[in-house]
Motif scaffolding. Structure first.
Motif, short mmCIF file in Angstrom:
data_model
loop_
_atom_site.label_atom_id
_atom_site.label_comp_id
_atom_site.label_asym_id
_atom_site.label_seq_id
_atom_site.Cartn_x
_atom_site.Cartn_y
_atom_site.Cartn_z
N ASN A 124 69.93 -10.47 24.50
CA ASN A 124 69.47 -10.03 25.82
C ASN A 124 68.33 -9.03 25.71
O ASN A 124 67.36 -9.05 26.48
N GLN A 125 68.45 -8.14 24.73
CA GLN A 125 67.36 -7.16 24.52
C GLN A 125 66.06 -7.86 24.12
O GLN A 125 64.98 -7.53 24.60
N GLN A 126 66.20 -8.84 23.19
CA GLN A 126 65.01 -9.59 22.77
C GLN A 126 64.41 -10.37 23.94
O GLN A 126 63.18 -10.41 24.10
N LEU A 127 65.29 -10.98 24.74
CA LEU A 127 64.80 -11.71 25.91
C LEU A 127 64.10 -10.78 26.89
O LEU A 127 63.08 -11.13 27.49
N ALA A 128 64.67 -9.59 27.06
CA ALA A 128 64.06 -8.61 27.97
C ALA A 128 62.68 -8.21 27.46
O ALA A 128 61.71 -8.10 28.24
N LEU A 129 62.58 -7.98 26.12
CA LEU A 129 61.28 -7.64 25.55
C LEU A 129 60.29 -8.79 25.71
O LEU A 129 59.12 -8.58 26.06
N GLN A 130 60.75 -10.02 25.43
CA GLN A 130 59.88 -11.17 25.57
C GLN A 130 59.45 -11.36 27.02
O GLN A 130 58.29 -11.68 27.29
N THR A 131 60.40 -11.16 27.94
CA THR A 131 60.07 -11.29 29.36
C THR A 131 59.02 -10.26 29.76
O THR A 131 58.08 -10.56 30.50
N ASP A 132 59.17 -9.04 29.25
CA ASP A 132 58.21 -7.98 29.54
C ASP A 132 56.83 -8.33 28.99
O ASP A 132 55.82 -8.14 29.67
N VAL A 133 56.82 -8.88 27.76
CA VAL A 133 55.53 -9.28 27.16
C VAL A 133 54.90 -10.40 27.97
O VAL A 133 53.69 -10.39 28.26
N VAL A 134 55.71 -11.38 28.35
CA VAL A 134 55.20 -12.51 29.13
C VAL A 134 54.62 -12.03 30.46
O VAL A 134 53.55 -12.47 30.90
N LYS A 135 55.35 -11.12 31.11
CA LYS A 135 54.89 -10.59 32.39
C LYS A 135 53.57 -9.85 32.24
O LYS A 135 52.67 -9.96 33.08
N ARG A 136 53.45 -9.07 31.13
CA ARG A 136 52.20 -8.34 30.91
C ARG A 136 51.05 -9.31 30.65
O ARG A 136 49.95 -9.12 31.17
N VAL A 137 51.32 -10.35 29.86
CA VAL A 137 50.28 -11.35 29.58
C VAL A 137 49.88 -12.07 30.87
O VAL A 137 48.69 -12.28 31.15
N GLU A 138 50.90 -12.45 31.65
CA GLU A 138 50.61 -13.11 32.93
C GLU A 138 49.80 -12.21 33.86
O GLU A 138 48.88 -12.66 34.53
N ALA A 139 50.14 -10.91 33.86
CA ALA A 139 49.40 -9.96 34.70
C ALA A 139 47.96 -9.84 34.23
O ALA A 139 47.03 -9.80 35.04
N GLU A 140 47.78 -9.79 32.89
CA GLU A 140 46.42 -9.69 32.36
C GLU A 140 45.61 -10.94 32.67
O GLU A 140 44.44 -10.85 33.05
N ILE A 141 46.24 -12.11 32.50
CA ILE A 141 45.55 -13.36 32.81
C ILE A 141 45.22 -13.42 34.30
O ILE A 141 44.12 -13.82 34.69
N SER A 142 46.19 -13.05 35.13
CA SER A 142 45.96 -13.06 36.57
C SER A 142 44.84 -12.10 36.95
O SER A 142 43.98 -12.43 37.78
N ASN A 143 44.86 -10.92 36.33
CA ASN A 143 43.82 -9.93 36.61
C ASN A 143 42.45 -10.43 36.16
O ASN A 143 41.46 -10.28 36.89
N GLN A 144 42.40 -11.05 34.96
CA GLN A 144 41.13 -11.57 34.46
C GLN A 144 40.64 -12.71 35.34
O GLN A 144 39.43 -12.84 35.61
#
Length: 263
Positions: free
Chosen positions: A63-83
């Motif tokens: 669950n911790q790993q999934l939470a970290l991965q989810t956080d990374v995915v969200k940050r990447v999605e936010a960066e892509i969306s922002n770009q």
């Protein structure tokens, strides 16, 4: 008390010549069975509990790993969306900039066409045999009329075409140098400086090299009418080229615009 301990107690009774009843042995057997069952249950429970704990720890880690991965995915999605948003804003800005430039070039072309009409009205010389003036006087009068017409053309350029060219230059200096590509800047620079380069371009179009050819090998030098007439040609050429460059820069599919199925 486990089975071995129970057997040890019974053996002590046997060694001491104490007689035990059948019920005693049966009870001992039952106690042994119960104790064994309880011991097996406890052992299985502890083993199962350990397995559950290990599984729980694994689940927590997962669950911790999934939470970290989810956080990374969200940050990447936010960066892509922002770009993507930034690129969309750049596209919209360049589109508006191109439209402003095209609008100014259309205005310059319209004014240049009006100038062409004024140039076309410059009187040509013809000798009037019935006039009381001799030929030299008629030529002088004609030259004066031509001079007035030429001055009218220059005044028209200063009042109607030069301001448009200055507006284009101002727009380029304020915004175009940051957002337009090199081809677009070169096209607009050629238009703005066309009053200085028009004759060299005409020579090149006719196959002459002004730098290497002998002066007597060149056609007649630049004239006032040629200078004034170049404005409409420069405006038409700049308009045509900037439309093509804007289409390529903005990646606009003109086949969709020209399609007969467009509503």
């Amino acid at each position: 008390m486990n089975e071995s301990e129970l057997l040890a107690v019974l053996n002590r009774f046997l060694d001491s010549n104490v007689k035990l009843s059948v019920l005693t042995y049966v009870g001992a057997a039952i106690i042994s069975i119960v104790v064994g069952a309880i011991s097996a249950y406890v052992t299985a429970y502890l083993k199962k509990s350990a397995e559950v704990k290990v599984l729980s720890d694994r689940i927590d880690t997962t669950n911790q790993q999934l939470a970290l991965q989810t956080d990374v995915v969200k940050r990447v999605e936010a960066e892509i969306s922002n770009q993507t948003w930034i690129e969309q804003q750049r596209w919209l800005f360049r589109k508006d900039l191109y439209l402003s430039i095209i609008e100014l070039l259309i205005k310059a072309r319209e004014q240049s066409l009006a100038l062409d009409e004024i140039i076309g009205a410059i009187p040509g010389f013809y000798f009037d045999e019935e006039s009381e003036l001799d030929e030299d006087e008629q030529v002088e009068n004609w030259e004066n009329l031509v001079s007035l017409s030429i001055q009218e053309c220059h005044d028209f350029v200063e009042e109607n075409i030069t301001p448009v060219a200055n507006d284009i230059a101002l727009l380029i200096n304020k915004q175009g140098r940051l957002f337009l590509n090199r081809n677009s800047l070169d096209i607009l620079a050629d238009f703005y400086n066309s009053n200085e380069t028009w004759y060299e371009k005409e020579l090149m179009e006719e196959g002459f090299d002004a730098n290497n050819a002998h002066p007597y090998g060149l056609p007649n030098g630049p004239c006032e009418v040629g200078y004034l007439s170049h404005y409409s040609k420069a405006a038409k050429e700049a308009y045509k080229m900037i439309i093509k460059e804007a289409k390529n820069d903005l990646k606009i599919d003109m086949s969709l615009v020209n399609s007969k199925n467009v509503i």
